[in-house]
Enzyme design. Structure first.
Site, PDB file in Angstrom:
ATOM      1  N   HIS B  45       0.812  -1.212   0.000  1.00  0.00           N
ATOM      2  CA  HIS B  45       0.000   0.000   0.000  1.00  0.00           C
ATOM      3  C   HIS B  45       0.843   1.258   0.000  1.00  0.00           C
ATOM      4  O   HIS B  45       0.389   2.329   0.380  1.00  0.00           O
ATOM      5  CB  HIS B  45      -0.978  -0.014   1.178  1.00  0.00           C
ATOM      6  N   VAL B 173      -2.866  -2.640  15.741  1.00  0.00           N
ATOM      7  CA  VAL B 173      -3.263  -3.811  14.965  1.00  0.00           C
ATOM      8  C   VAL B 173      -3.975  -3.339  13.709  1.00  0.00           C
ATOM      9  O   VAL B 173      -4.846  -2.471  13.777  1.00  0.00           O
ATOM     10  CB  VAL B 173      -4.211  -4.713  15.773  1.00  0.00           C
ATOM     11  N   ASP B 174      -3.589  -3.885  12.593  1.00  0.00           N
ATOM     12  CA  ASP B 174      -4.174  -3.539  11.298  1.00  0.00           C
ATOM     13  C   ASP B 174      -4.413  -4.879  10.623  1.00  0.00           C
ATOM     14  O   ASP B 174      -3.497  -5.503  10.118  1.00  0.00           O
ATOM     15  CB  ASP B 174      -3.156  -2.676  10.528  1.00  0.00           C
ATOM     16  N   MET B 175      -5.654  -5.352  10.693  1.00  0.00           N
ATOM     17  CA  MET B 175      -5.924  -6.703  10.189  1.00  0.00           C
ATOM     18  C   MET B 175      -7.072  -6.706   9.199  1.00  0.00           C
ATOM     19  O   MET B 175      -8.124  -6.118   9.438  1.00  0.00           O
ATOM     20  CB  MET B 175      -6.230  -7.655  11.338  1.00  0.00           C
ATOM     21  N   GLY B 306       2.977  -3.806  15.930  1.00  0.00           N
ATOM     22  CA  GLY B 306       3.522  -2.494  15.590  1.00  0.00           C
ATOM     23  C   GLY B 306       5.041  -2.436  15.743  1.00  0.00           C
ATOM     24  O   GLY B 306       5.688  -1.541  15.211  1.00  0.00           O
TER      25      GLY B 306
END
Lengths: 335, 335
Positions: B45, B173-175, B306
């Site tokens: 991204h 958290v990026d899920m 992170g």
């Protein structure tokens, strides 16, 4: 398997709570919600769990009289001390506060420390939906799962709830951060079943569907592998930090049966910024599209989150709540 | 593989955006965040995605000038119309609004409709953390995943972010709600690798780790099987309902490359109800306990969510950002 009417179940649980000097307001609420959990199919956190609640009261972990006490408040944000009260009444109270704050400010968040097991997590999502609000809630738990890449259990399988109110049926997700609970593994072992998907690790360190292997290693699988492990950690920090309460690490040091957990309740007054009929139309269209999915199996069925629970409720209202004789004998023996 | 300095990458992306008549404020922000995504290891991204952004601008899906317009506001709750603007500037603006509302009310929620891909979801978690706030955000996406028990893709792999601010390193958290992205499967196929765990279904309807099988059936696996599928549905309803915007079903009907998605940004002003030093102590203790987990592999390493991104940033600041020559050639060809 017995089949008992909701009223009989609730009345019996309520009477047992009176033998533990539970104030009527608390006894009525706890018995109602635990009977309802079984009524709606969450048997593990309904009647089946009631004897453990009584043990927890008897060993002094749960104080039947305690009510949450305000610690700090700023606008739509507040935290409370649960004083080790009953998990259900504490959680219900805090969601009511969050809803009250959301009536005033559009959204409300209440964090709660020193509380006890809230039983069925979805309860507090439905509570918000019943007042036309969306909700996000989560709780921490004792260390019962290894984090990703680890052998020893230092994180909790902390459940997360997201709830969306809908006239044609609330959409409520109630998911724990382990793919299966220990209860589900024990039941499968008892019935000689393997799990449908990987449930954890065996003694050789390989993923396995064999529940007895996982019960031996205590290495249950986080929901979504590394993803659920990570989400568990951040929810634990949010709950412990916002409530100024115990994190999973601190809960582990307390020892004994789980007590003193931290929780977060968020209520979202969606209709203050979105007209109800418009929201209903948007949601209805999305749910209809979901339900039009092509099932894998010929007579398979696609449901929305919360749909089965509504159906089980209808079935059990008619046929009675299925209850294991031995559990019912234990409960009635308290009277 | 090239190794380019952050400044060179950002400047180049910014110059390309000017060739598309992007206002300087937007060009600076988008180039900065996309260079930063690659700098911090979210290559998919970052720079790698930049040519697609340019195509989306050229085909008229992304309006480089648009800014979010307020639709409704009530206290700490608001929704905006993103007018098909740049996903990064729209999302950043809305998280800033949520933070402003949280300064006033303790918590703020902003929903955004008609917006575009926000690139790295974690960006908006870190944005809140940088101002000492916790955050919850999510977005919907086009239909790209079958729901549980279904064959056809009618739900999105909607990413969820939860972020907790910490002086010693934010926990973020990026899920996404699919266990693997299509990008990850394509990369593995290219490199002739199998996935480390089940990634989806093969043509016989069995779970498989073979990326090419899953790319054939388009039946990627929801994160946590039925759990991620359910969470995806409720997040979609929340985003679409709160923003009065497109749900995944509606996005599917729009056709073309993904555009017009709905998003939710929640900022939580934790220090208004919990003293910073106390919160830091609670979180620090929990993170230290997590990191003391015993790794499975002898020289395995346990990280907090992170932590790796912080390390990759430091590595790439020193050695330069790794960028594929062909992608860089495409980008510079726009100048």
């Amino acid at each position: 398997m017995l089949r008992l009417k909701f009223e009989e179940v609730q009345n019996t649980l309520e009477k047992v709570l009176y033998t533990r000097n539970c104030p009527p307001e608390h006894a009525r609420k706890v018995s109602y919600e635990m009977a309802r959990n079984s009524l709606e199919g969450t048997y593990t956190h309904g009647v089946n769990r009631f004897p453990r609640l009584i043990w927890n009261i008897d060993e002094g972990i749960v104080n039947v009289e305690a009510k949450p006490v305000l610690v700090n408040r700023f606008g739509a944000l507040a935290n409370y001390d649960g004083k080790l009260g009953l998990g259900i009444t504490n959680a219900w109270f805090c969601m009511e506060q969050a809803i009250a704050q959301a009536k005033e400010y559009g959204i409300g968040l209440v964090a709660l420390r020193n509380t006890n097991h809230w039983m069925r997590a979805a309860t507090y999502g439905y509570q918000a939906c019943a007042q036309g609000m969306a909700a996000i809630c989560f709780t921490n738990t004792i260390p019962n799962m290894p984090t990703w890449g680890a052998i020893d259990s230092r994180i909790g399988n902390n459940p997360l709830v997201m709830a969306f109110p809908r006239e044609k049926g609330d959409v409520v997700v109630d998911m724990s951060m382990s793919q299966f609970s220990y209860g589900a593994l024990e039941l499968a072992q008892l019935e000689g079943r393997r799990m449908s998907i990987d449930a954890g690790y065996d003694e050789a360190g390989e993923l396995t569907r064999d529940p007895s292997q996982v019960l031996k290693t205590r290495r249950i699988l986080p929901t979504g592998y590394w993803k659920g492990a990570a989400l568990s950690v951040v929810m634990d920090l949010l709950a412990g930090g916002l409530a100024l309460g115990n994190t999973t690490a601190a809960l582990g040091r307390l020892g004994g049966d789980e007590h003193g957990v931290s929780q977060v309740f968020i209520a979202i007054n969606i209709h203050k910024i979105a007209p109800p009929e418009e929201v209903e139309r948007i949601a209805d269209e999305a749910v209809r599209d979901l339900l039009s999915s092509r099932p894998i199996r010929e007579n398979g069925r696609i449901v929305y989150p919360g749909e089965r629970s509504k159906e089980i409720r209808a079935e059990n209202l008619k046929a009675g709540i299925p209850i294991d004789e031995r559990i019912w004998a234990t409960i009635t023996s308290y009277l």
